[in-house]
Design a protein around this motif. Structure first.
Motif, PDB file in Angstrom:
ATOM      1  N   UNK A 154       0.830  -1.204   0.000  1.00 22.71           N
ATOM      2  CA  UNK A 154       0.000   0.000   0.000  1.00 22.71           C
ATOM      3  C   UNK A 154       0.865   1.255   0.000  1.00 22.71           C
ATOM      4  N   UNK A 155       1.875   1.292   0.868  1.00 21.51           N
ATOM      5  CA  UNK A 155       2.726   2.476   0.966  1.00 21.51           C
ATOM      6  C   UNK A 155       3.501   2.714  -0.325  1.00 21.51           C
ATOM      7  N   UNK A 156       3.980   1.646  -0.946  1.00 20.44           N
ATOM      8  CA  UNK A 156       4.792   1.795  -2.150  1.00 20.44           C
ATOM      9  C   UNK A 156       3.957   2.119  -3.387  1.00 20.44           C
ATOM     10  N   UNK A 157       2.826   1.445  -3.554  1.00 16.94           N
ATOM     11  CA  UNK A 157       2.088   1.574  -4.809  1.00 16.94           C
ATOM     12  C   UNK A 157       0.890   2.516  -4.743  1.00 16.94           C
ATOM     13  N   UNK A 158       0.202   2.568  -3.632  1.00 14.22           N
ATOM     14  CA  UNK A 158      -1.040   3.344  -3.569  1.00 14.22           C
ATOM     15  C   UNK A 158      -0.790   4.745  -3.000  1.00 14.22           C
ATOM     16  N   UNK A 159      -0.198   4.806  -1.835  1.00 15.57           N
ATOM     17  CA  UNK A 159      -0.037   6.111  -1.184  1.00 15.57           C
ATOM     18  C   UNK A 159       0.940   7.002  -1.935  1.00 15.57           C
ATOM     19  N   UNK A 160       2.067   6.444  -2.372  1.00 10.60           N
ATOM     20  CA  UNK A 160       3.083   7.252  -3.052  1.00 10.60           C
ATOM     21  C   UNK A 160       2.903   7.287  -4.566  1.00 10.60           C
ATOM     22  N   UNK A 161       2.029   6.437  -5.101  1.00 11.18           N
ATOM     23  CA  UNK A 161       1.766   6.380  -6.552  1.00 11.18           C
ATOM     24  C   UNK A 161       3.057   6.231  -7.362  1.00 11.18           C
ATOM     25  N   UNK A 162       3.970   5.387  -6.890  1.00 12.16           N
ATOM     26  CA  UNK A 162       5.240   5.199  -7.585  1.00 12.16           C
ATOM     27  C   UNK A 162       5.191   3.963  -8.469  1.00 12.16           C
ATOM     28  N   UNK A 163       4.428   4.046  -9.540  1.00 15.52           N
ATOM     29  CA  UNK A 163       4.351   2.941 -10.490  1.00 15.52           C
ATOM     30  C   UNK A 163       5.103   3.378 -11.742  1.00 15.52           C
ATOM     31  N   UNK A 164       5.971   2.516 -12.214  1.00 18.08           N
ATOM     32  CA  UNK A 164       6.764   2.875 -13.394  1.00 18.08           C
ATOM     33  C   UNK A 164       5.858   2.988 -14.616  1.00 18.08           C
ATOM     34  N   UNK A 165       6.263   3.790 -15.604  1.00 18.11           N
ATOM     35  CA  UNK A 165       5.453   3.927 -16.822  1.00 18.11           C
ATOM     36  C   UNK A 165       5.271   2.609 -17.565  1.00 18.11           C
ATOM     37  N   UNK A 166       6.280   1.734 -17.517  1.00 22.26           N
ATOM     38  CA  UNK A 166       6.161   0.434 -18.194  1.00 22.26           C
ATOM     39  C   UNK A 166       5.071  -0.418 -17.535  1.00 22.26           C
ATOM     40  N   UNK A 167       5.069  -0.459 -16.206  1.00 24.60           N
ATOM     41  CA  UNK A 167       4.051  -1.224 -15.484  1.00 24.60           C
ATOM     42  C   UNK A 167       2.680  -0.610 -15.724  1.00 24.60           C
ATOM     43  N   UNK A 168       2.612   0.714 -15.750  1.00 25.13           N
ATOM     44  CA  UNK A 168       1.344   1.406 -16.012  1.00 25.13           C
ATOM     45  C   UNK A 168       0.805   1.071 -17.396  1.00 25.13           C
ATOM     46  N   UNK A 169       1.680   1.025 -18.385  1.00 24.51           N
ATOM     47  CA  UNK A 169       1.278   0.718 -19.755  1.00 24.51           C
ATOM     48  C   UNK A 169       0.777  -0.718 -19.873  1.00 24.51           C
ATOM     49  N   UNK A 170       1.495  -1.649 -19.269  1.00 19.82           N
ATOM     50  CA  UNK A 170       1.087  -3.064 -19.293  1.00 19.82           C
ATOM     51  C   UNK A 170      -0.250  -3.231 -18.575  1.00 19.82           C
ATOM     52  N   UNK A 171      -0.382  -2.566 -17.423  1.00 19.92           N
ATOM     53  CA  UNK A 171      -1.632  -2.637 -16.658  1.00 19.92           C
ATOM     54  C   UNK A 171      -2.806  -2.091 -17.473  1.00 19.92           C
ATOM     55  N   UNK A 172      -2.595  -0.999 -18.180  1.00 19.49           N
ATOM     56  CA  UNK A 172      -3.667  -0.408 -18.997  1.00 19.49           C
ATOM     57  C   UNK A 172      -4.071  -1.350 -20.126  1.00 19.49           C
ATOM     58  N   UNK A 173      -3.107  -2.005 -20.750  1.00 15.53           N
ATOM     59  CA  UNK A 173      -3.421  -2.947 -21.835  1.00 15.53           C
ATOM     60  C   UNK A 173      -4.196  -4.154 -21.309  1.00 15.53           C
ATOM     61  N   UNK A 174      -3.757  -4.683 -20.170  1.00 20.34           N
ATOM     62  CA  UNK A 174      -4.447  -5.832 -19.568  1.00 20.34           C
ATOM     63  C   UNK A 174      -5.869  -5.436 -19.178  1.00 20.34           C
ATOM     64  N   UNK A 175      -6.018  -4.247 -18.588  1.00 19.46           N
ATOM     65  CA  UNK A 175      -7.344  -3.771 -18.197  1.00 19.46           C
ATOM     66  C   UNK A 175      -8.257  -3.635 -19.404  1.00 19.46           C
ATOM     67  N   UNK A 176      -7.743  -3.075 -20.497  1.00 20.58           N
ATOM     68  CA  UNK A 176      -8.554  -2.895 -21.708  1.00 20.58           C
ATOM     69  C   UNK A 176      -9.008  -4.239 -22.265  1.00 20.58           C
ATOM     70  N   UNK A 177      -8.095  -5.204 -22.327  1.00 19.18           N
ATOM     71  CA  UNK A 177      -8.458  -6.520 -22.861  1.00 19.18           C
ATOM     72  C   UNK A 177      -9.467  -7.230 -21.964  1.00 19.18           C
TER      73      UNK A 177
END
Length: 191
Positions: A154-177
């Motif tokens: 939670x502290x690393x990913x949600x509170x600080x919003x420190x997600x790399x652009x690569x992970x964000x892009x992959x997550x967006x593609x998976x979400x869309x599919x």
């Protein structure tokens, strides 16, 4: 004790368990749904089926988690993990409501009851969390560690919003599919 009617007790226990599981299924998927709406979980869990208006991704995730939990060889350990954590958080929620009632007495409440009810329910929750700590400290300790393992995530990913652009892009593609496969969308916000 019941003689000829001895068969009725297992029937009532089974019906009680079925009712409890039914209630948990209805609430747990909505917890994931609301968590995603608040930004604490992937946005996919905050989506609903476009025709049925049900949180399908959350329901599938809850089902998958339930199936994973059923792979344990010792059902009593699973019950100890689950019941300890459940009553711990129910107690924390009740304590939070009592705190709000004390700190913000004029807050709008749809239901207002005597403080005797939440206090007695809170004491029952304390009993249901303290006794397992004493009776089975290893299982309750492991259950607590499992819950606390979410704090760094939670502290690393949600509170600080420190997600790399690569992970964000992959997550967006998976979400869309998955949106296409599950036929889900984000609900429209009422203004």
């Amino acid at each position: 004790m019941f003689g000829v009617m001895a068969w009725i007790m297992p029937i009532f226990v089974g019906l009680s368990v079925f009712g409890g599981v039914n209630g948990l299924l209805f609430t747990s998927k909505r917890l994931f749904y609301v968590g995603a709406q608040e930004g604490h979980l992937p946005i996919l869990f905050g989506m609903i089926h476009y025709k049925r208006c049900t949180p399908t991704p959350s329901l599938i995730f809850t089902c998958a988690l339930s199936l994973v939990m059923l792979t344990t060889s010792d059902i009593y350990t699973l019950i100890n993990y689950f019941s300890f954590i459940q009553w711990l958080w129910v107690g924390v929620a009740i304590l939070g409501m009592m705190y709000l009632r004390w700190k913000k007495p004029d807050m709008s409440r749809p239901i207002k009851v005597s403080l005797a009810f939440p206090v007695s329910f809170f004491l029952c929750c304390v009993f249901l969390t303290v006794i397992p700590i004493y009776a089975q400290p290893v299982e309750t300790g492991i259950g607590l560690l499992i819950v606390l393992s979410g704090v760094p995530v939670y502290l690393a990913l949600i509170k600080n919003k420190k997600i790399s652009p690569a992970v964000s892009s992959i997550s967006a593609k998976i979400t869309t599919e998955l949106q296409k496969i599950l036929e889900v969308m984000t609900p429209e916000k009422e203004e």
